[in-house]
Motif scaffolding. Sequence first.
Motif, PDB file in Angstrom:
ATOM      1  N   GLY A   8     -23.828  38.586 -37.858  1.00 16.42           N
ATOM      2  CA  GLY A   8     -24.723  39.081 -36.808  1.00 16.42           C
ATOM      3  C   GLY A   8     -25.765  40.012 -37.378  1.00 16.42           C
ATOM      4  N   LYS A  51     -28.844  43.629 -31.125  1.00 13.87           N
ATOM      5  CA  LYS A  51     -27.726  43.820 -30.203  1.00 13.87           C
ATOM      6  C   LYS A  51     -27.156  42.475 -29.821  1.00 13.87           C
ATOM      7  N   ARG A  52     -26.021  42.488 -29.173  1.00 10.49           N
ATOM      8  CA  ARG A  52     -25.266  41.276 -28.856  1.00 10.49           C
ATOM      9  C   ARG A  52     -26.097  40.279 -28.042  1.00 10.49           C
ATOM     10  N   ASP A  53     -25.899  38.996 -28.364  1.00 11.53           N
ATOM     11  CA  ASP A  53     -26.420  37.889 -27.549  1.00 11.53           C
ATOM     12  C   ASP A  53     -27.931  37.882 -27.389  1.00 11.53           C
ATOM     13  N   THR A  92     -23.271  42.550 -35.579  1.00 11.85           N
ATOM     14  CA  THR A  92     -23.599  42.242 -34.183  1.00 11.85           C
ATOM     15  C   THR A  92     -22.501  41.344 -33.610  1.00 11.85           C
ATOM     16  N   ASP A  93     -21.890  41.840 -32.545  1.00  9.96           N
ATOM     17  CA  ASP A  93     -20.710  41.140 -31.991  1.00  9.96           C
ATOM     18  C   ASP A  93     -21.133  40.142 -30.907  1.00  9.96           C
ATOM     19  N   HIS A  94     -21.849  39.104 -31.347  1.00  9.87           N
ATOM     20  CA  HIS A  94     -22.267  38.068 -30.386  1.00  9.87           C
ATOM     21  C   HIS A  94     -21.041  37.489 -29.687  1.00  9.87           C
ATOM     22  N   SER A  95     -21.189  37.224 -28.386  1.00 10.41           N
ATOM     23  CA  SER A  95     -20.044  36.722 -27.594  1.00 10.41           C
ATOM     24  C   SER A  95     -19.559  35.364 -28.105  1.00 10.41           C
ATOM     25  N   ARG A 133     -18.218  47.013 -34.735  1.00 13.70           N
ATOM     26  CA  ARG A 133     -18.421  46.849 -33.286  1.00 13.70           C
ATOM     27  C   ARG A 133     -17.105  46.741 -32.513  1.00 13.70           C
ATOM     28  N   ALA A 152     -14.942  44.601 -32.657  1.00 11.08           N
ATOM     29  CA  ALA A 152     -14.851  43.220 -32.149  1.00 11.08           C
ATOM     30  C   ALA A 152     -13.472  42.628 -32.417  1.00 11.08           C
TER      31      ALA A 152
END
Length: 433
Positions: A331, A335-337, A397-400, A418, A420
């Motif tokens: 990531g 930020k996420r997503d 980055t903790d993408h879903s 993060r 995660a």
Amino acid sequence: MTTLLEKIQNRQAKVCVIGIGYVGLPLAVAFAETGFQVVGIDVDAKKVSAIMAGESYVLDIPAARIAPLVSSQRLSATLDLDSLRTADAIVICVPTPLGKTKDPDVSFIVNAVEEIAQRLRSQQLIVLESTTYPGTTEEIVLPILERTGLKVGSDFYLAFSPERIDPGRTDFTVANTPKIVGGVTPICLEMARNLYATIVARVVPVSSPQAAEMAKLLENTFRAVNIGLVNEVAIMCGRLGLDVYEVIDAAATKPFGFMSFKPGPGLGGHCLPIDPRYLAWKLNTLNYRARFIEVAEDINFGMPAYVVNKIARALNDHGKPVKGSQVLVLGVAYKRDVGDVRESPAFDLIALLREMGARIKFHDPYVAELESDGTALQSEKDLDAALAASDCVVVITDHSSYDWQRVLARSSLIVDTRNALPRANANGKVIGL
Ligand code: SAJ
């Protein structure tokens, strides 16, 4: 003769939005959907042709909302600034970045206002939306417009109304996010209030453009300072041998008087790293040091180095020097997503690791290529292989969309910035912030 106020109230006014990016386009669409004739003006020909083709380039505005507005000629886009001549209301949504010396760069605002001034005529409303330091509207914008000899509050009207667009957010939209408005004169406020009342459920009038400029900076400085605080709490917990997430989650059970933020690898995005600097710069010109902003910047911008130190120690504990180790950055978006990498802490992290001789790879489902220090890195195609081949994986980055169990199973060592991944029974494989 229909007055400007009547044209606004009955939506006969022609609205021009200067800057049809992630702020201007949603606004232009909202005004067009409520019945105004809207022209989006931009310097980017690609944006203009996309709109005219009924396409969208902004996350939360589907093409399905743009195409019918363009085919019904409610909405159009152009490079031609002469469209300003026939505009009744002009909304400025241009970027306000930092210059090379980390000072405010209001040149985009000045350029837009100069173009407006060249075409300014009686009974036009001008609203500045770009986030900027208190005083910009009255000290920079107003003088340029009044050089035409036209008078604010009688010939033309000038206000400031901060944008609150959050790309990708669907719960809060243009319509249901309260809109602050500050006018140079009472009639300026009245004009701007009426304009926004056509698209926003709640307009929040304030006493001056400065108050509106300052309110926006408070909103984002509040976030940056609190993120700085929670990052420092993470550092403190590290020294105390405490789990910062356990501490935050426990504090967050307080049903009043607390708002939880999460520590992370640093402060990214187009807002938070920049907006507080605009405020600190302005106060500096008034011989006041905005210490909270400075301290938060020190901590937030120091987080990448803090994370690199964690990585170095984790590799060391596995008998590996950073030099020559393969590090996979999971990531890189800020930020996420989202796919936006602006000011992402990944850049500083990668530069620091490279300086120590690490070999860097990255994976991000939203980012295909990352330009870092003049070299272009491509996102890894085979995540499993990249995880298995890495001496250390660092979650930035903790993408879903990540399957964290899969990441855990295929990695030998993970620094997780993060929270995660579960740390319990990961037999020391996962190091938290
Ligand atoms: N971050 C943390 N910890 C947190 C929250 C954020 O480290 O607890 C980091 C993020 O990873 C990111 C940076 O801070 O790198 C900024 O994150 P953000 O959540 O503030 O997201 P932004 O920059 O997109 O901020 C926007 C702002 N919207 C506008 O300016 C209109 C902000 O006012 C919103 O509050 C924010 O979105 C939001 O709430 O999503």
